[in-house]
Scaffold this motif. Structure first.
Motif, mmCIF file in Angstrom:
data_model
loop_
_atom_site.group_PDB
_atom_site.id
_atom_site.type_symbol
_atom_site.label_atom_id
_atom_site.label_comp_id
_atom_site.label_asym_id
_atom_site.label_seq_id
_atom_site.Cartn_x
_atom_site.Cartn_y
_atom_site.Cartn_z
ATOM 1 N N GLN A 1 0.869 -1.181 0.000
ATOM 2 C CA GLN A 1 0.000 0.000 0.000
ATOM 3 C C GLN A 1 0.914 1.241 0.000
ATOM 4 O OE1 GLN A 1 -3.392 -0.554 0.113
ATOM 5 N NE2 GLN A 1 -4.280 0.705 1.649
ATOM 6 N N GLY A 2 1.492 1.538 -1.175
ATOM 7 C CA GLY A 2 2.516 2.577 -1.271
ATOM 8 C C GLY A 2 3.857 2.018 -0.801
ATOM 9 N N SER A 3 4.933 2.645 -1.255
ATOM 10 C CA SER A 3 6.261 2.219 -0.793
ATOM 11 C C SER A 3 6.438 2.526 0.683
ATOM 12 C CB SER A 3 7.362 2.948 -1.570
ATOM 13 O OG SER A 3 7.566 2.323 -2.790
ATOM 14 N N GLN A 4 5.666 3.505 1.158
ATOM 15 C CA GLN A 4 5.769 3.832 2.579
ATOM 16 C C GLN A 4 5.439 2.594 3.411
ATOM 17 O OE1 GLN A 4 6.959 6.770 3.664
ATOM 18 N NE2 GLN A 4 6.882 5.997 5.735
ATOM 19 N N GLN A 5 4.467 1.812 2.941
ATOM 20 C CA GLN A 5 4.172 0.581 3.684
ATOM 21 C C GLN A 5 5.320 -0.417 3.568
ATOM 22 O OE1 GLN A 5 1.265 -2.456 2.486
ATOM 23 N NE2 GLN A 5 0.499 -2.331 4.580
ATOM 24 N N GLY A 6 5.957 -0.464 2.402
ATOM 25 C CA GLY A 6 7.124 -1.334 2.259
ATOM 26 C C GLY A 6 8.156 -1.001 3.326
ATOM 27 N N LEU A 7 8.363 0.278 3.571
ATOM 28 C CA LEU A 7 9.347 0.700 4.579
ATOM 29 C C LEU A 7 8.908 0.287 5.982
ATOM 30 C CD1 LEU A 7 10.084 4.230 3.067
ATOM 31 C CD2 LEU A 7 11.642 2.269 3.110
ATOM 32 N N ASP A 8 7.614 0.404 6.232
ATOM 33 C CA ASP A 8 7.078 0.012 7.535
ATOM 34 C C ASP A 8 7.261 -1.502 7.750
ATOM 35 O OD1 ASP A 8 5.233 0.402 9.927
ATOM 36 O OD2 ASP A 8 4.045 -1.011 8.745
ATOM 37 N N LEU B 1 18.994 3.281 0.960
ATOM 38 C CA LEU B 1 19.512 4.200 -0.066
ATOM 39 C C LEU B 1 18.465 4.542 -1.125
ATOM 40 C CD1 LEU B 1 22.941 2.610 -1.064
ATOM 41 C CD2 LEU B 1 22.570 4.621 0.357
ATOM 42 N N MET B 2 18.566 5.759 -1.649
ATOM 43 C CA MET B 2 17.797 6.147 -2.839
ATOM 44 C C MET B 2 18.812 6.509 -3.913
ATOM 45 S SD MET B 2 15.303 8.701 -0.810
ATOM 46 C CE MET B 2 16.566 8.910 0.431
ATOM 47 N N PRO B 3 19.245 5.547 -4.705
ATOM 48 C CA PRO B 3 20.352 5.836 -5.627
ATOM 49 C C PRO B 3 19.984 6.779 -6.772
ATOM 50 C CG PRO B 3 19.992 3.472 -5.351
ATOM 51 C CD PRO B 3 18.812 4.154 -4.770
ATOM 52 N N PRO C 1 11.482 5.287 -6.109
ATOM 53 C CA PRO C 1 10.237 5.731 -6.749
ATOM 54 C C PRO C 1 10.456 6.713 -7.897
ATOM 55 C CG PRO C 1 10.513 6.833 -4.635
ATOM 56 C CD PRO C 1 11.627 5.838 -4.745
ATOM 57 N N TYR C 2 11.670 7.326 -7.957
ATOM 58 C CA TYR C 2 11.920 8.353 -8.989
ATOM 59 C C TYR C 2 12.762 7.821 -10.145
ATOM 60 C CZ TYR C 2 10.375 11.074 -5.022
ATOM 61 O OH TYR C 2 9.635 11.545 -3.979
ATOM 62 N N GLY C 3 13.118 6.534 -10.106
ATOM 63 C CA GLY C 3 14.045 5.964 -11.089
ATOM 64 C C GLY C 3 13.639 6.206 -12.534
#
Ligand SMILES: Cc1ncc(COP(=O)(O)O)c(C=O)c1O
Length: 390
Positions: free
Chosen positions: A95-102, A165-167, A201-203
């Motif tokens: 449910q969004g990448s934010q959930q992936g982080l959680d 990281l956000m490469p 998310p910006y790749g």
């Protein structure tokens, strides 16, 4: 009466600023919002009708935790085979990448667990790590991303549970990890057998040249977990994103997700899948790239015209953000207060720094406002900055 972990939580300055910027008279460079006029509304309407004629009541039913199979199949096809990611069992829809982080925080962080991040890093990730009481160690970063010397220096003293990281076109600075550093980092990660969580998310939002290959594609699944989202390439309101990684990790995360929300919303997943099936998503991404590149250029040329010469800023090759450094003595929070009086907003950079530095920095978003508003907003900011003697 609250759990101890809640004690250290504070409201994100960005969420607070966004309350002010919802006023129509405010030109906002504060949020990380995509351009609303580019949301594929017609295509989504068509997808909505097709989903109901194709799937009927299933579109409104509970579904499996791992996520909609056809959507996971499409995602597998987009990830290079080099990563070893060839099965839908390597994909979890979130449910969004934010959930992936959680979910990853729940999987890896105990109180005091050491993790490495860039300095500065994404505030939403820092919030998630802090809820689980991680010991966040910020690693010095510059225009080419994470500094390898600083990483090695810290590895001599700590063994992190993971490196976040956000490469590519990171939030907040827009900076990207250079190809040379990507290769070096992969070497080090393999040598020390470390885990990297790559948030990308910006790749796809690249303005010049080719899309840089992800660490996941270059380095493979043993040491890399890859997060990506449809928030920036389709629409954030859908709340559909994904996480790719080793099957054992995906199994564990699936169990955790069951305890969190059972599954990502069924209708959103069906809609994204149908949209990808029947619309020209690659063409849509080309439109986003063209539009955001134009807006970045518009912001840069307005800054050249209106900003005092004592400020420094970068020229990100993609993404949604531009990064500005004020003279050291300045506090961007004070400047924000002044700018709000002229109805223009941005995010002061300090909150993105786990080490509390960056008082004299600001993040400007260039994807949300159109060119005329960008020019006017930067002009107003320039006026305020000059009045403050900069
Ligand atoms: C680096 C980064 N990761 C994750 C997210 C969360 O995105 P999502 O909408 O997929 O939850 C954002 C949103 O701005 C972001 O900038």
């Amino acid at each position: 009466m609250y759990a101890e972990r809640v004690g250290g939580l504070k409201s994100s300055a960005i969420r607070e600023i966004l309350k002010i910027t919802s006023r129509p008279e405010v030109i906002s460079f504060a949020g990380g919002l995509p351009a609303p006029e580019l949301f594929p509304v017609k295509e989504m309407e068509a997808a909505f009708r097709t989903v109901f004629s194709k799937y009927g009541h299933l579109a409104l039913q509970y579904s499996i935790t791992e996520g909609f199979v056809p959507l996971r199949e499409k995602i597998v096809k987009t990830l290079a085979a080099a990563s070893g990611c060839t099965s839908i069992r390597n994909i979890l829809i979130t449910q969004g990448s934010q959930q992936g982080l959680d979910l990853l925080s729940k999987l890896y962080i105990n109180r005091g667990t050491v993790i490495f991040t860039e300095n500065p890093s994404y505030l939403g990730a820092l919030q998630s790590f802090c809820i689980f009481e991680a010991d966040v160690i910020p690693i010095a970063s510059d225009q080419d991303g994470l500094r390898i010397d600083a990483l090695l220096d810290n590895l001599a003293r700590h063994r992190p549970s993971f490196i976040y990281l956000m490469p590519s076109f990171q939030n907040p600075t827009g900076a990207s990890l250079s190809m040379e550093r990507r290769r070096k980092l992969i070497e080090i990660v393999k040598e020390h057998d470390l885990l990297v969580i790559e948030d990308a998310p910006y790749g796809e939002l690249v303005f010049e040249g080719e899309r840089p290959p992800s660490l996941f594609e270059l380095g493979g699944m043993r040491n890399f977990i890859h997060l990506s989202s449809f928030s920036k390439t389709i629409a954030p309101g859908l709340r559909v994103a994904y996480l790719a990684g080793d099957q054992e990790i995906i199994k564990k995360l699936t169990l955790i997700k069951q305890g969190t929300d059972l599954q990502t919303n069924t209708l959103g997943q069906f809609l994204v899948d149908e949209y990808l099936e029947s619309s020209n998503h690659r063409e849509h991404i080309r439109t986003l790239r063209r539009t955001y590149k134009h807006r970045r250029d518009c912001m840069l040329s307005s800054m050249d015209t209106h900003f005092p010469k004592s400020l420094r800023w970068n020229r990100p090759g993609g993404g949604m953000f531009l990064w500005v450094e004020l003279p050291e003595r300045c506090d961007a929070k004070e400047i924000l207060q002044k700018c709000l009086e002229s109805n223009v907003a941005f995010v002061p950079g300090q909150e993105f720094f786990p080490d509390g530095s960056g008082k004299n920095t600001m993040r400007l978003n260039f994807s949300n406002a159109g060119p005329e508003k960008i020019e006017e907003g930067i002009r107003r900011m320039g006026e305020e900055l000059k009045q403050m003697g900069l």
